[in-house]
Design a protein around this motif. Structure first.
Motif, PDB file in Angstrom:
ATOM      1  N   ASP A  89       0.812  -1.223   0.000  1.00  0.00           N
ATOM      2  CA  ASP A  89       0.000   0.000   0.000  1.00  0.00           C
ATOM      3  C   ASP A  89       0.847   1.276   0.000  1.00  0.00           C
ATOM      4  OD1 ASP A  89       0.943   0.168   2.604  1.00  0.00           O
ATOM      5  OD2 ASP A  89      -1.011  -0.088   3.544  1.00  0.00           O
ATOM      6  N   GLY A  90       2.177   1.145  -0.105  1.00  0.00           N
ATOM      7  CA  GLY A  90       3.051   2.310  -0.192  1.00  0.00           C
ATOM      8  C   GLY A  90       3.718   2.697   1.111  1.00  0.00           C
ATOM      9  N   ARG A  91       3.354   2.052   2.203  1.00  0.00           N
ATOM     10  CA  ARG A  91       3.989   2.339   3.487  1.00  0.00           C
ATOM     11  C   ARG A  91       5.233   1.485   3.664  1.00  0.00           C
ATOM     12  NH1 ARG A  91      -0.602   1.167   7.705  1.00  0.00           N
ATOM     13  NH2 ARG A  91      -0.804  -0.607   6.299  1.00  0.00           N
ATOM     14  N   VAL A  92       6.017   1.820   4.679  1.00  0.00           N
ATOM     15  CA  VAL A  92       7.139   0.996   5.117  1.00  0.00           C
ATOM     16  C   VAL A  92       6.794   0.501   6.512  1.00  0.00           C
ATOM     17  CG1 VAL A  92       9.555   1.050   5.863  1.00  0.00           C
ATOM     18  CG2 VAL A  92       8.904   2.105   3.706  1.00  0.00           C
ATOM     19  N   GLU A  93       7.079  -0.771   6.761  1.00  0.00           N
ATOM     20  CA  GLU A  93       6.847  -1.368   8.077  1.00  0.00           C
ATOM     21  C   GLU A  93       8.193  -1.720   8.687  1.00  0.00           C
ATOM     22  OE1 GLU A  93       4.323  -5.009  10.087  1.00  0.00           O
ATOM     23  OE2 GLU A  93       4.952  -5.205   8.001  1.00  0.00           O
ATOM     24  N   ILE A  94       8.342  -1.386   9.960  1.00  0.00           N
ATOM     25  CA  ILE A  94       9.563  -1.721  10.701  1.00  0.00           C
ATOM     26  C   ILE A  94       9.162  -2.383  12.003  1.00  0.00           C
ATOM     27  CG2 ILE A  94      11.556  -0.791  11.953  1.00  0.00           C
ATOM     28  CD1 ILE A  94      11.652   1.488   9.927  1.00  0.00           C
ATOM     29  N   LEU A  95       9.856  -3.450  12.343  1.00  0.00           N
ATOM     30  CA  LEU A  95       9.742  -4.061  13.662  1.00  0.00           C
ATOM     31  C   LEU A  95      11.111  -3.909  14.293  1.00  0.00           C
ATOM     32  CD1 LEU A  95       7.767  -5.467  15.525  1.00  0.00           C
ATOM     33  CD2 LEU A  95       8.576  -7.637  14.655  1.00  0.00           C
ATOM     34  N   ALA A  96      11.183  -3.201  15.417  1.00  0.00           N
ATOM     35  CA  ALA A  96      12.475  -2.849  15.995  1.00  0.00           C
ATOM     36  C   ALA A  96      12.473  -3.034  17.504  1.00  0.00           C
ATOM     37  CB  ALA A  96      12.815  -1.403  15.656  1.00  0.00           C
ATOM     38  N   ASP A  97      13.647  -3.371  18.024  1.00  0.00           N
ATOM     39  CA  ASP A  97      13.816  -3.532  19.460  1.00  0.00           C
ATOM     40  C   ASP A  97      15.243  -3.136  19.826  1.00  0.00           C
ATOM     41  OD1 ASP A  97      13.274  -4.104  22.078  1.00  0.00           O
ATOM     42  OD2 ASP A  97      13.029  -6.263  21.795  1.00  0.00           O
ATOM     43  N   GLY A  98      15.414  -2.688  21.038  1.00  0.00           N
ATOM     44  CA  GLY A  98      16.735  -2.302  21.514  1.00  0.00           C
ATOM     45  C   GLY A  98      16.618  -1.633  22.864  1.00  0.00           C
ATOM     46  N   GLU A  99      17.733  -1.166  23.372  1.00  0.00           N
ATOM     47  CA  GLU A  99      17.721  -0.409  24.626  1.00  0.00           C
ATOM     48  C   GLU A  99      16.827   0.812  24.435  1.00  0.00           C
ATOM     49  OE1 GLU A  99      19.090  -1.373  27.451  1.00  0.00           O
ATOM     50  OE2 GLU A  99      19.867  -3.186  26.488  1.00  0.00           O
ATOM     51  N   ASP A 100      16.204   1.261  25.498  1.00  0.00           N
ATOM     52  CA  ASP A 100      15.216   2.340  25.402  1.00  0.00           C
ATOM     53  C   ASP A 100      15.737   3.570  24.666  1.00  0.00           C
ATOM     54  OD1 ASP A 100      13.346   0.784  26.688  1.00  0.00           O
ATOM     55  OD2 ASP A 100      13.660   1.707  28.657  1.00  0.00           O
ATOM     56  N   VAL A 101      16.917   4.046  25.038  1.00  0.00           N
ATOM     57  CA  VAL A 101      17.458   5.259  24.418  1.00  0.00           C
ATOM     58  C   VAL A 101      17.728   5.029  22.935  1.00  0.00           C
ATOM     59  CG1 VAL A 101      19.421   6.863  24.385  1.00  0.00           C
ATOM     60  CG2 VAL A 101      18.408   6.166  26.572  1.00  0.00           C
ATOM     61  N   ALA A 102      18.316   3.882  22.597  1.00  0.00           N
ATOM     62  CA  ALA A 102      18.623   3.568  21.191  1.00  0.00           C
ATOM     63  C   ALA A 102      17.341   3.451  20.374  1.00  0.00           C
ATOM     64  CB  ALA A 102      19.432   2.280  21.095  1.00  0.00           C
ATOM     65  N   LEU A 103      16.324   2.794  20.923  1.00  0.00           N
ATOM     66  CA  LEU A 103      15.069   2.614  20.208  1.00  0.00           C
ATOM     67  C   LEU A 103      14.354   3.956  20.017  1.00  0.00           C
ATOM     68  CD1 LEU A 103      13.197   0.602  18.851  1.00  0.00           C
ATOM     69  CD2 LEU A 103      12.124   0.198  21.074  1.00  0.00           C
ATOM     70  N   ASP A 104      14.338   4.775  21.046  1.00  0.00           N
ATOM     71  CA  ASP A 104      13.724   6.104  20.922  1.00  0.00           C
ATOM     72  C   ASP A 104      14.447   6.946  19.876  1.00  0.00           C
ATOM     73  OD1 ASP A 104      11.852   5.468  22.857  1.00  0.00           O
ATOM     74  OD2 ASP A 104      12.885   6.545  24.482  1.00  0.00           O
ATOM     75  N   THR A 105      15.776   6.881  19.876  1.00  0.00           N
ATOM     76  CA  THR A 105      16.570   7.623  18.889  1.00  0.00           C
ATOM     77  C   THR A 105      16.267   7.130  17.487  1.00  0.00           C
ATOM     78  OG1 THR A 105      18.321   8.030  20.508  1.00  0.00           O
ATOM     79  CG2 THR A 105      18.916   8.232  18.169  1.00  0.00           C
ATOM     80  N   PHE A 106      16.180   5.811  17.323  1.00  0.00           N
ATOM     81  CA  PHE A 106      15.874   5.230  16.015  1.00  0.00           C
ATOM     82  C   PHE A 106      14.507   5.710  15.519  1.00  0.00           C
ATOM     83  CE2 PHE A 106      14.074   1.652  13.499  1.00  0.00           C
ATOM     84  CZ  PHE A 106      14.939   1.742  12.415  1.00  0.00           C
ATOM     85  N   ILE A 107      13.510   5.673  16.373  1.00  0.00           N
ATOM     86  CA  ILE A 107      12.164   6.119  15.982  1.00  0.00           C
ATOM     87  C   ILE A 107      12.184   7.594  15.606  1.00  0.00           C
ATOM     88  CG2 ILE A 107       9.799   6.473  16.786  1.00  0.00           C
ATOM     89  CD1 ILE A 107      10.188   3.868  18.470  1.00  0.00           C
ATOM     90  N   ASP A 108      12.888   8.410  16.383  1.00  0.00           N
ATOM     91  CA  ASP A 108      12.999   9.835  16.048  1.00  0.00           C
ATOM     92  C   ASP A 108      13.644  10.026  14.683  1.00  0.00           C
ATOM     93  OD1 ASP A 108      11.788  10.668  18.388  1.00  0.00           O
ATOM     94  OD2 ASP A 108      13.684  11.078  19.427  1.00  0.00           O
ATOM     95  N   ARG A 109      14.689   9.267  14.397  1.00  0.00           N
ATOM     96  CA  ARG A 109      15.357   9.387  13.095  1.00  0.00           C
ATOM     97  C   ARG A 109      14.466   8.893  11.962  1.00  0.00           C
ATOM     98  NH1 ARG A 109      21.684   7.861  14.400  1.00  0.00           N
ATOM     99  NH2 ARG A 109      21.966   9.513  15.944  1.00  0.00           N
TER     100      ARG A 109
END
Length: 91
Positions: A39-59
């Protein structure tokens, strides 16, 4: 650590988003996968330490230069048995 399922909308296909996500996740020590959806979206399933995961989502809200992210829906999810961060085929 709580895995997050991200559904990313906007101009996110054919702009190198998946390759960018793999590089970014690996730099941050985040594990999981990324794939295009039909449908044109991108799907990501991600896990990691809280700070790393939050940073990844922000990026992910910015993405690579050619992307134009309009919206990200994030929901807690189960990751399963995943090693590293990989690019998957379109679903």
């Amino acid at each position: 650590m709580t895995a997050q399922r991200l559904l990313i909308e906007g101009r996110v296909q054919r702009v190198g988003y998946r390759d960018w996500a793999v590089r970014t996740a690996r730099q941050l020590g985040v594990i999981g996968w990324v794939r295009n959806l039909q449908d044109g979206r991108v799907e990501i399933l991600a896990d990691g330490e809280d700070v790393a995961l939050d940073t990844f989502i922000d990026r992910c809200r910015e993405g690579p230069n050619m992307a134009a992210v309009e919206r990200i829906d994030a929901h807690p999810s189960e990751l399963g048995n995943v090693k590293g961060f990989t690019k998957r085929f379109t679903a």
